[in-house]
Structures are given as C-alpha cells and as structure tokens.
Design a protein around this motif. Structure first.
Motif, PDB file in Angstrom:
ATOM      1  N   PRO A 265     -11.909  11.043   1.898  1.00 19.82           N
ATOM      2  CA  PRO A 265     -12.940  10.357   1.102  1.00 19.82           C
ATOM      3  C   PRO A 265     -13.370  11.235  -0.093  1.00 19.82           C
ATOM      4  O   PRO A 265     -13.336  12.470   0.007  1.00 19.82           O
ATOM      5  N   ALA A 266     -13.813  10.595  -1.149  1.00 21.82           N
ATOM      6  CA  ALA A 266     -14.152  11.301  -2.401  1.00 21.82           C
ATOM      7  C   ALA A 266     -15.190  12.388  -2.186  1.00 21.82           C
ATOM      8  O   ALA A 266     -15.077  13.513  -2.717  1.00 21.82           O
ATOM      9  N   GLU A 267     -16.253  12.131  -1.388  1.00 23.63           N
ATOM     10  CA  GLU A 267     -17.327  13.141  -1.230  1.00 23.63           C
ATOM     11  C   GLU A 267     -16.819  14.362  -0.456  1.00 23.63           C
ATOM     12  O   GLU A 267     -17.243  15.498  -0.702  1.00 23.63           O
ATOM     13  N   VAL A 268     -15.867  14.096   0.488  1.00 24.00           N
ATOM     14  CA  VAL A 268     -15.296  15.232   1.229  1.00 24.00           C
ATOM     15  C   VAL A 268     -14.415  16.069   0.287  1.00 24.00           C
ATOM     16  O   VAL A 268     -14.454  17.305   0.304  1.00 24.00           O
ATOM     17  N   TRP A 269     -13.637  15.365  -0.562  1.00 21.28           N
ATOM     18  CA  TRP A 269     -12.846  16.068  -1.584  1.00 21.28           C
ATOM     19  C   TRP A 269     -13.765  16.996  -2.396  1.00 21.28           C
ATOM     20  O   TRP A 269     -13.455  18.168  -2.632  1.00 21.28           O
ATOM     21  N   ALA A 270     -14.888  16.400  -2.792  1.00 22.71           N
ATOM     22  CA  ALA A 270     -15.822  17.159  -3.646  1.00 22.71           C
ATOM     23  C   ALA A 270     -16.286  18.420  -2.918  1.00 22.71           C
ATOM     24  O   ALA A 270     -16.330  19.520  -3.492  1.00 22.71           O
ATOM     25  N   THR A 271     -16.605  18.279  -1.620  1.00 22.31           N
ATOM     26  CA  THR A 271     -17.053  19.451  -0.853  1.00 22.31           C
ATOM     27  C   THR A 271     -15.944  20.496  -0.769  1.00 22.31           C
ATOM     28  O   THR A 271     -16.186  21.699  -0.985  1.00 22.31           O
ATOM     29  N   TYR A 272     -14.715  20.011  -0.437  1.00 25.32           N
ATOM     30  CA  TYR A 272     -13.603  20.954  -0.300  1.00 25.32           C
ATOM     31  C   TYR A 272     -13.364  21.712  -1.608  1.00 25.32           C
ATOM     32  O   TYR A 272     -13.198  22.932  -1.625  1.00 25.32           O
ATOM     33  N   LEU A 273     -13.367  20.935  -2.704  1.00 28.12           N
ATOM     34  CA  LEU A 273     -13.098  21.576  -4.011  1.00 28.12           C
ATOM     35  C   LEU A 273     -14.204  22.553  -4.383  1.00 28.12           C
ATOM     36  O   LEU A 273     -13.953  23.648  -4.915  1.00 28.12           O
ATOM     37  N   GLU A 274     -15.463  22.207  -4.042  1.00 39.01           N
ATOM     38  CA  GLU A 274     -16.591  23.107  -4.349  1.00 39.01           C
ATOM     39  C   GLU A 274     -16.440  24.421  -3.568  1.00 39.01           C
ATOM     40  O   GLU A 274     -16.650  25.514  -4.092  1.00 39.01           O
ATOM     41  N   ARG A 275     -16.041  24.293  -2.280  1.00 40.52           N
ATOM     42  CA  ARG A 275     -15.835  25.499  -1.444  1.00 40.52           C
ATOM     43  C   ARG A 275     -14.706  26.355  -2.033  1.00 40.52           C
ATOM     44  O   ARG A 275     -14.811  27.578  -2.108  1.00 40.52           O
ATOM     45  N   LEU A 276     -13.628  25.674  -2.433  1.00 45.10           N
ATOM     46  CA  LEU A 276     -12.498  26.418  -3.016  1.00 45.10           C
ATOM     47  C   LEU A 276     -12.946  27.137  -4.290  1.00 45.10           C
ATOM     48  O   LEU A 276     -12.622  28.302  -4.518  1.00 45.10           O
TER      49      LEU A 276
END
Ligand code: ADP
Length: 474
Positions: A265-276
């Motif tokens: 899902p888009a919001e999970v992508w956003a979290t993953y990318l922010e962590r990266l």
C-alpha cells in the motif's frame, strides 16, 4: 657479557689503576722525604754541637764542651762519635775522653760504615775550630727502612680500604644504572605485547638522564595507550555506526523484496522509503563526520571567512530544527542581548557548529523543556559569545572534561535517549572548527538541571575600525 658485570668491572679496574698510581706517587715522594728528614736530623745534631762550641768558647768553659760531646754519644741514637778540634788540629773535646788533647790528624781514620759530618766553628770572622759528628750508616739505613715499612703498611691499609669501598660503590653504581635500563627494556617489551601495566615510578624519581628517559617513556606509553584506546573506540564506533543503519537498510530492502508481489500500500511504501532515507542520511552523516575529523587533524580544512549575521544564522538553524522540537514539545528562543556587530567566520562551518549543539540540546532535553540560543558581544575582547542552553539532563563535572574528545559519549546519557545514539564526534569537530576561527569552546553544566555550551567568534571589524583599534593600542 651483560652490561652490569661489564660496567662494574670497568669501574673497579679504573679505580684499581688510579689507586695504584696514587700510592706509587705518594710512596716515592715520601721515601725522598724520609731520607731528607734523616739528613736533617744529623745536621741538627752537628748544628747543636757548633752552638755549644761557640758558647763554651765565649764562657771559656772547656768542660761544658767535653760533657756535651759525652752526653751526645749517650743520648743520640746512631751517633758514633762527636768531637771538636782546634785550628791547630788538637782535639778539644771528644765523646771518647781518651782522645782529648791529642792531634786529630795522627789518629786513625773513621771506619767506612760511619758517615762523618764536619763544620767549621766561627765567632764572627774568627775561625775557632771544627765540629764533627760521626753517624752509623747502618743505623740510619735501618731507621729509613723501618720508616718506609711503616709507610708501606699504612698505604696498603688505606689503599685496600679505599679499594674495597670503591669496588662496593662501583657495583652499586653499575646496579643503579643497569637496573633502570633493565626495567625500561622490560617495559618496552610489555608495550610491544600491547600491555601497559608496568611501573617506572622508581626511575622517574631520578633527576638524571635516566629519570628523563623514563618520563619520556611513560609519556610515550600514555600516548600509545590513548591511541590504542582511540583505535578500539574508533573500531567499535565505526562498526556500530555502520552496522546498524546498513542492517536497517538491508531489512527494509528485504521487506520490500518479499512484499512487492503482494502489492505494498502507498502509505507503507512511504514509511519504508522514509526509513531508508533516514538510515542513508545517518550513514552519510557519519562518513562526513569521519572525513571532517581526518581533514581537521591533517589541517586540510580551509575557512572562507566573511562577515556573518549570527542572529539570522541562529534563527535559521532553529527553524531547521522546528519540526523535531515540535515532536518533543520543546520551547525555544533566541536572545540577541547586546549584539550589534557582525561575526567574522565561515558561515557553513558556524552553521555546522550550531547544528551540532542544537541537535545535542534537543536530544538530551526531555519533553516540554526549553532551548535557548543566547548572544553576547564582548567588545573588550573583540568577540561574540554564542551559547546554546538547554534544560536537559546535564553533564557531570568529570564527563565535562571528556566529551570534547573524539568518540567520547556519556554512557548514562546514551542510555537515556531514544533513536540514533550519535557517534561522539560532533563536539570534537565543533571545538576544532571554533578554534580554527581563533575562538574557544566550553561547557557549563549541572546534572539534572541542564547545560550551556558556548563558543566565541571574532567580531567583524571594517578596515577603518581596525585602524582605529590599532591606533588606540599604541
Ligand atoms: P554525539 O552527540 O554524537 O554522541 P557529541 O560529541 O556531540 O557526540 O557529544 C558527546 C557526548 O556529550 C554526548 O554523547 C553526550 O553524552 C554529551 N552531551 C553533548 N551535549 C549534551 C547536552 N546538551 N546535554 C547532555 N549531554 C550532552
């Protein structure tokens, strides 16, 4: 052969040679003096006979002279005969009374082992006779021999005693030189094995070159120990600081890899990318810090100094941290105090210092705390003092000394914070940057009450002001 016996034997041999030379020289001079003394004694006897002869002539008392010659033979050891003859050759007095009145020339001559000393007796310019004294050569040879034997004995005793003391001292001396060398060699060995548990206190107390050497040795060992410690800290900090963000990046990449087929899902992508992004940022920051430390240590950092409005710079940095402070519900303010002048420095580097101090203040201040940036102009010193004050956990006095060194972190502070723990490089870089500007950095802090980190920067002076300052100084 080891240094100790070599040194001890060399000093002892030197001592022996010196003692032998001194004793021989002394013996020769004393031998001469003893022979001279015997001669003087004989001449004194003859002189006395001359005096008594003059006296008896004056008092016209021949009996006195006769008695005296008899007395001389009786009481002066080694005296074989004593006589006084008139100018005519007639014997006036003699230790052998039978010879008195006879002509001396007609009497048998003295045996060869008798040494005869004679002297004319005068009263003014008038020759009144001759005084003679015969001495036993054998007696005087024996006397000199006895005196020389006595001298030899004394010399042997003194030289023997001096030599024994000297040998003992030379052993002590050799020991006092070779023992420290042995201790230093053992210490060097231990350092070679990476062990620093040696004690050179015994040698350090010495005020000679060995004492200086051991102090230099201790200093060298302390620096090596520090280097060793730094190396260990560095390796553990680097390992930790590289491993944890890299580990996080790897896990998120794995997650993305496995979840990709199922559709993320888009919001999970956003979290993953922010962590990266955050972990990559952390890695970049750490590598940059390391590069900064290396460049500062090699003197490779150059400043591009210019007039800087420190008030605006402080507001700017504070604005950058606004979101983080809001997250922790922290209050903040900038107080410009008596600041009227511009600072003179490299804006990027001053920003780096302020960013480090503010990020520390935010990191170590609990929620709802207050963070202030305070400015103060000190005209007498031509500097501006910038302080970053927080109401955080504070730093103990002992730790205040350490935190400006590389990789130094206060353990309790490290435990108390959530999220990235830092690397312990920020303050050391900040201080070096401030010093590069000609300023100074310090801290005042009380545990549980907060800290104030401050640094000074030169005030920007125009060419005209600079001339006015130089003129007032002269
Ligand atoms: P880092 O913050 O990356 O650990 P620094 O060199 O900036 O490295 O700081 C060294 C240590 O000094 C910190 O780990 C912390 O223990 C202590 N320290 C620095 N600033 C503060 C502060 N404002 N309040 C309390 N402790 C601090």
């Amino acid at each position: 052969m080891k240094l100790f016996p070599k040194l001890a034997l060399a000093v002892s041999a030197l001592l022996l040679a010196t003692t032998l030379c001194l004793c021989t020289a002394f013996y020769v001079t004393q031998q001469h003096a003893i022979e001279q003394q015997a001669d003087l004694e004989r001449r004194a006897v003859l002189q006395n006979l001359v005096h008594i002869t003059q006296e008896s002539f004056l008092t016209n008392d021949d009996l006195l002279l006769i008695k005296y010659t008899g007395w001389l033979q009786k009481w002066i050891p080694g005296l074989v005969s004593a006589s006084v003859t008139a100018p005519s050759g007639d014997v006036l007095a003699h230790s052998e009374p039978t010879r008195i009145g006879k002509n001396a020339a007609l009497q048998e001559s003295s045996p060869t082992e008798v040494l005869v000393l004679s002297e004319p007796v005068r009263m003014g310019s008038h020759w009144i006779g001759n005084a003679s004294a015969g001495f036993s050569q054998r007696y005087y040879a024996d006397l000199i021999h006895v005196r020389l034997r006595h001298l030899q004995k004394r010399l042997l005793e003194i030289a023997g005693g001096a030599l024994a003391v000297g040998v003992l001292l030379s052993f002590g001396l050799a020991l006092s030189w070779t023992k420290p060398v042995g201790l230093l060699a053992a210490a060097a060995n231990r350092i070679g094995q990476g062990k620093y548990d040696f004690d050179l206190a015994l040698i350090e107390r010495r005020t000679d070159e060995l004492g200086f050497l051991s102090k230099a040795f201790e200093n060298m060992a302390a620096q090596l120990r520090e280097l060793e410690q730094m190396k260990e800290d560095f390796v553990s900090a680097v390992t930790h600081e590289l491993r944890s963000p890299l580990g996080a990046i790897e896990s998120y990449l794995n997650l993305i890899g496995t979840e990709m087929h199922e559709g993320i899902p888009a919001e999970v992508w956003a979290t993953y990318l922010e962590r990266l992004r955050l972990n990559t940022q952390r890695l970049t920051r750490f590598v940059n810090d390391l590069l900064d430390v290396a460049a500062l240590e090699r003197g490779k950092i150059t400043l591009s100094q210019q007039p800087v409005n420190l008030g605006i710079l402080a507001q700017d940095v504070l604005a950058f941290f606004e979101p983080r402070m809001r997250e922790k519900n922290l209050r903040s303010e900038v107080q410009l105090g008596n600041l009227r002048s511009l600072g003179f420095g490299d804006p990027d580097k001053i920003r780096q210092v302020l960013v480090n101090l503010l990020s520390n203040a935010i990191k170590f201040t609990p929620e709802t705390g207050l963070i202030q940036i305070l400015m103060k102009e000190i005209p007498a010193q031509h500097v501006i003092c910038v302080s970053v004050k927080d109401s955080g956990i504070g730093i103990s006095e002992a730790d205040q000394m350490k935190i400006f060194s590389k990789f130094e972190q206060v353990n309790s502070a490290r435990q108390s914070i959530k999220g990235p723990k830092g690397t312990g490089l920020g303050l050391s870089i900040s201080r070096a940057l401030v010093e590069l500007h000609g300023g100074a950095m310090g801290v005042e802090s009380k545990e549980g009450e907060g800290s104030r980190f401050y640094f000074t920067l030169p005030i920007y002076v125009t060419a005209r002001e600079s001339m006015a300052i130089t003129a007032t100084k002269h």
